[in-house]
Scaffold this motif. Structure first.
Motif, PDB file in Angstrom:
ATOM      1  N   GLU A  70      39.061 -38.221  58.978  1.00  0.00           N
ATOM      2  CA  GLU A  70      39.697 -39.517  59.112  1.00  0.00           C
ATOM      3  C   GLU A  70      40.085 -39.701  60.577  1.00  0.00           C
ATOM      4  O   GLU A  70      40.792 -38.863  61.145  1.00  0.00           O
ATOM      5  N   PRO A  71      39.636 -40.778  61.227  1.00  0.00           N
ATOM      6  CA  PRO A  71      39.973 -40.983  62.642  1.00  0.00           C
ATOM      7  C   PRO A  71      41.472 -41.137  62.845  1.00  0.00           C
ATOM      8  O   PRO A  71      42.162 -41.757  62.042  1.00  0.00           O
ATOM      9  N   GLN A  72      41.948 -40.587  63.936  1.00  0.00           N
ATOM     10  CA  GLN A  72      43.320 -40.790  64.371  1.00  0.00           C
ATOM     11  C   GLN A  72      43.270 -41.336  65.807  1.00  0.00           C
ATOM     12  O   GLN A  72      42.947 -42.493  65.997  1.00  0.00           O
ATOM     13  N   LEU A  73      43.529 -40.521  66.803  1.00  0.00           N
ATOM     14  CA  LEU A  73      43.441 -41.022  68.172  1.00  0.00           C
ATOM     15  C   LEU A  73      41.993 -41.205  68.622  1.00  0.00           C
ATOM     16  O   LEU A  73      41.715 -41.991  69.526  1.00  0.00           O
ATOM     17  N   ALA A  74      41.075 -40.487  67.999  1.00  0.00           N
ATOM     18  CA  ALA A  74      39.663 -40.625  68.354  1.00  0.00           C
ATOM     19  C   ALA A  74      39.065 -41.853  67.681  1.00  0.00           C
ATOM     20  O   ALA A  74      39.288 -42.093  66.495  1.00  0.00           O
ATOM     21  N   GLU A  75      38.308 -42.621  68.441  1.00  0.00           N
ATOM     22  CA  GLU A  75      37.566 -43.744  67.878  1.00  0.00           C
ATOM     23  C   GLU A  75      36.213 -43.285  67.364  1.00  0.00           C
ATOM     24  O   GLU A  75      35.734 -43.744  66.331  1.00  0.00           O
ATOM     25  N   SER A  76      35.571 -42.365  68.093  1.00  0.00           N
ATOM     26  CA  SER A  76      34.265 -41.869  67.669  1.00  0.00           C
ATOM     27  C   SER A  76      34.040 -40.481  68.228  1.00  0.00           C
ATOM     28  O   SER A  76      34.698 -40.056  69.183  1.00  0.00           O
ATOM     29  N   PHE A 128      53.503 -37.505  62.769  1.00  0.00           N
ATOM     30  CA  PHE A 128      54.396 -38.656  62.749  1.00  0.00           C
ATOM     31  C   PHE A 128      54.638 -39.162  64.174  1.00  0.00           C
ATOM     32  O   PHE A 128      54.597 -40.360  64.441  1.00  0.00           O
ATOM     33  N   VAL A 129      54.894 -38.230  65.080  1.00  0.00           N
ATOM     34  CA  VAL A 129      55.177 -38.564  66.480  1.00  0.00           C
ATOM     35  C   VAL A 129      53.993 -38.196  67.367  1.00  0.00           C
ATOM     36  O   VAL A 129      53.595 -38.969  68.236  1.00  0.00           O
ATOM     37  N   MET A 130      53.439 -37.013  67.141  1.00  0.00           N
ATOM     38  CA  MET A 130      52.315 -36.516  67.932  1.00  0.00           C
ATOM     39  C   MET A 130      51.061 -36.492  67.062  1.00  0.00           C
ATOM     40  O   MET A 130      50.949 -35.682  66.150  1.00  0.00           O
ATOM     41  N   MET A 131      50.117 -37.380  67.332  1.00  0.00           N
ATOM     42  CA  MET A 131      48.911 -37.481  66.522  1.00  0.00           C
ATOM     43  C   MET A 131      47.807 -36.590  67.076  1.00  0.00           C
ATOM     44  O   MET A 131      47.767 -36.269  68.257  1.00  0.00           O
ATOM     45  N   ARG A 132      46.895 -36.216  66.202  1.00  0.00           N
ATOM     46  CA  ARG A 132      45.713 -35.481  66.617  1.00  0.00           C
ATOM     47  C   ARG A 132      44.525 -36.432  66.686  1.00  0.00           C
ATOM     48  O   ARG A 132      44.634 -37.628  66.417  1.00  0.00           O
ATOM     49  N   LEU A 133      43.373 -35.907  67.003  1.00  0.00           N
ATOM     50  CA  LEU A 133      42.184 -36.752  67.129  1.00  0.00           C
ATOM     51  C   LEU A 133      41.653 -37.191  65.777  1.00  0.00           C
ATOM     52  O   LEU A 133      41.169 -38.318  65.619  1.00  0.00           O
ATOM     53  N   GLY A 134      41.726 -36.316  64.781  1.00  0.00           N
ATOM     54  CA  GLY A 134      41.236 -36.658  63.456  1.00  0.00           C
ATOM     55  C   GLY A 134      41.833 -35.736  62.415  1.00  0.00           C
ATOM     56  O   GLY A 134      42.277 -34.627  62.734  1.00  0.00           O
ATOM     57  N   ILE A 135      41.852 -36.179  61.153  1.00  0.00           N
ATOM     58  CA  ILE A 135      42.368 -35.388  60.033  1.00  0.00           C
ATOM     59  C   ILE A 135      41.230 -35.132  59.066  1.00  0.00           C
ATOM     60  O   ILE A 135      40.545 -36.071  58.633  1.00  0.00           O
ATOM     61  N   VAL A 136      41.013 -33.882  58.703  1.00  0.00           N
ATOM     62  CA  VAL A 136      39.897 -33.527  57.829  1.00  0.00           C
ATOM     63  C   VAL A 136      40.092 -34.131  56.440  1.00  0.00           C
ATOM     64  O   VAL A 136      41.199 -34.173  55.907  1.00  0.00           O
TER      65      VAL A 136
END
Length: 643
Positions: free
Chosen positions: A120-126, A103-111
């Protein structure tokens, strides 16, 4: 209340277990915190590399609505027991505010559970694998909530800091470099499974370099590379090295650092928090803010008893609180009530194999013949179709869904079901020199055989199950009591090895991850972080692994999890570990959780759709990863205030 889950006894309820993926315990298990099995074959999907468009679109379709946001509306969310009476804004502190994750601290992706490869992309674009290198590229224009840029330096420094914590994906790395302002490139050791290493990296949540970067020194990086390389060759020797000591000292200083405010990067800011409630406000400058359809989250905290009073009076919009059969019927009669039932994780009784007489295999086997797993489960959850748990007949260390994916019917048929059989238990105990006098069992040393079952006092369902087990053990002649205490103390006791029988939650889409959760270096002879050098469940440290030989249990299962890609080799290793768990009984999987996500359409609608089994791809992700999945649903435009 029931099933507050995170690690062995942590936060949340009806949620996916954290396994060893904590911010505190070292030898962590980065990657998905899965919650059981699934119909899709592990490894289906992206293959060796994945990519995401600049817009961050993943496989989960966005909600079909163009309704403007109503910032006057607040979602009331009560997942129960999400933080303790003390907390820290430092994510590496033992009292870190993990409730803010996603919610506040995002990860790079969610499985995309149950896949082992799709994210699923989060902070990572690729993300891309080329040769022995993994390149992670962040989205353009990312910011921290203090309006400073979020760059590759933040990700790089966090990678170093996570190594100080003990995150074991470092065993697979030979280097990490900032390639440009948005890209960090990881060099992977020859022979390591690139896909699994990439999965671990995608689970990273970057933290601000300006706060924590002073610990991410070149010297620290050099120590990490040297220590983890040595650990692969000789874990015991590496644990005595100067690098290991410096890493441990640096982590202790990092974990103790006082941080005044949680500065995030996600769709919500943490504006205020007390022991009972946190206020999260929609962050207008988040890159996907237009998809968040309400003004904030009222995030409540407390035991189930307080959740129920709010739920049945219409004051909650979403909860994962456990519903016993009477409460389930009451919820069904509440206006606007809905229920989603995604797949679940495992409830485990762990035995302290370093404490006599539980260090004797036959004693643990005898207990398996006495402990009534079906009775324990039905005492807590009942036996209705929407019940919150189902008993596990064969102790494989895996949920039934993964049994079907990774073990053949013939293999399952070879395993001991340990039906309730007091005569068999008697023979096993007598064979090891135990005697029964006046209805009580005594060990070969003449001491009475007694047991204490330790449980988080806030998990009323686990308390109920353990009371059932304790009664059966006492009736058999092993006087047993249930000790219900604070969850944080349960967590500490089990890592320190100060218990007889404890509680753990085990889940994941990767079968080797599930074995690693209990038998690996997070909870079995911890090798890093705050509990480095403690006993944990104390199984081993060496044991005979069927088809392999005599191995160091903790380091071997951790290595197997880290290095085995999906496929036939994973199945082969899953069979070896299932045989060990079944025969040596270091722990007993007595029930599999069925999530009961109660949500209301009284104030919000456009919740994720459900199929005839009351679940869906998105609900399964929420079940696998409650905070991440719910945040993902909100990011996709689901959960919309009613006009």
């Amino acid at each position: 209340m029931a099933s507050c889950t995170a690690g062995t006894a942590g936060s949340g309820n009806n949620t996916a277990p954290a396994g060893n993926t904590t911010t505190n315990n070292g030898a962590a298990t980065p990657g998905s915190n899965a919650a059981g099995g699934g119909s899709a074959a592990p490894g289906s999907g992206a293959g060796a590399s994945g990519s995401a468009s600049a817009s961050g679109a993943g496989a989960i379709a966005p909600a079909a609505n163009n309704q403007p946001a109503d910032l006057s509306k607040t979602l009331t969310y009560f997942p129960c027991c999400s933080w303790q009476s003390t907390w820290s804004a430092n994510p590496y502190n033992v009292n870190a505010l993990n409730m803010a994750n996603d919610f506040v601290m995002m990860r790079l992706g969610i499985v995309q559970f149950p896949s082992l490869t799709d994210y699923e992309p989060q902070l990572a674009e690729s993300w891309k694998i080329t040769g022995d290198k993994i390149a992670i590229t962040l989205r353009s224009g990312l910011k921290w909530q203090d309006n400073t840029p979020l760059t590759a330096k933040d990700l790089y420094d966090t990678t170093i800091l996570n190594g100080l914590r003990g995150d074991a994906f470092w065993e697979s790395l030979t280097d990490v470099q900032v390639t440009d302002d948005r890209t960090v490139t990881y060099t992977v050791r020859k022979g390591e499974p690139l896909q699994l290493v990439q999965n671990s990296i995608l689970d990273i949540r970057p933290y601000q370099s300006k706060l924590y970067g002073k610990f991410a020194t070149d010297a620290a990086k050099k120590d990490l590379i040297a220590y983890f390389a040595a650990k692969k060759a000789d874990p015991d020797k590496a644990g005595q090295s100067r690098e290991f000591k410096r890493i441990g000292d640096a982590f202790k200083e990092l974990a103790a650092m006082k941080v005044d405010k949680l500065v995030g990067n996600g769709p919500f800011t943490l504006d205020n928090i007390t022991t009972k409630e946190a206020k999260l406000t929609r962050w207008a400058d988040w890159y996907g803010a237009q998809n968040v359809k309400f003004g904030g989250i009222r995030f409540l905290n407390g035991p189930n008893e307080t959740v129920y009073s709010q739920l049945f009076t219409g004051n909650l919009d979403f909860s994962n609180v456990y519903l016993s059969p009477p409460l389930l019927k009451r919820w069904e009669n509440t206006q606007g009530s809905e229920l989603a039932l995604p797949q679940g994780f495992g409830f485990v009784m762990s035995f302290n194999s370093s404490r006599k007489p539980l260090d004797i295999k036959e004693v643990r086997q005898a207990l398996a013949y006495v402990i009534p797993r079906q009775q324990m489960t039905e005492a807590a959850y009942g036996s209705t179709p929407d019940a919150g748990g189902a008993w596990k007949e064969i102790n494989t260390g895996l949920p039934p869904s993964l049994d079907q994916l990774y073990l053949t019917p013939d293999q399952l048929g070879q395993l001991n079901k340990y039906p309730v059989d007091q005569q068999k238990a008697t023979e096993l105990l007598q064979g090891k020199g135990f005697t029964k006098k006046d209805g009580k069992w005594f060990g070969p040393d003449g001491k009475q055989f007694t047991l204490t079952l330790t449980v988080n006092s806030q998990t009323s369902d686990i308390v109920t199950s353990f009371n059932s087990a304790a009664k059966s053990l006492t009736d058999f002649g092993i006087d047993s009591q249930v000790r219900a205490i604070d969850g944080a103390q349960v967590e500490a006791n089990q890592h320190n090895g100060d218990f007889d029988i404890g509680m753990q939650f085990v889940g994941g889409g990767n079968p080797l991850q599930l074995f690693n959760t209990v038998l690996g270096p997070g909870y079995n002879f911890p090798s890093g972080g705050n509990y480095a050098g403690k006993r944990g469940i104390g199984f081993g440290p060496k044991a005979d692994l069927p088809g392999v030989g005599n191995v160091n249990v903790s380091s071997t299962i951790d290595r197997d999890y880290r290095t085995t890609p999906p496929g036939d080799e994973m199945k082969k290793k899953a069979w070896s570990w299932a045989q060990l768990v079944n025969d040596d009984v270091p722990y007993l999987w007595y029930a599999t959780k069925v999530y009961q996500f109660s949500y209301s359409t009284a104030r919000f609608d456009n919740w994720p759709e459900k199929n005839d089994k009351k679940t869906s791809e998105l609900w399964n992700i929420i079940g696998n990863d409650l905070g991440g999945g719910l945040s993902l649903a909100i990011q996709k435009g689901y959960v919309v205030p009613k006009s």
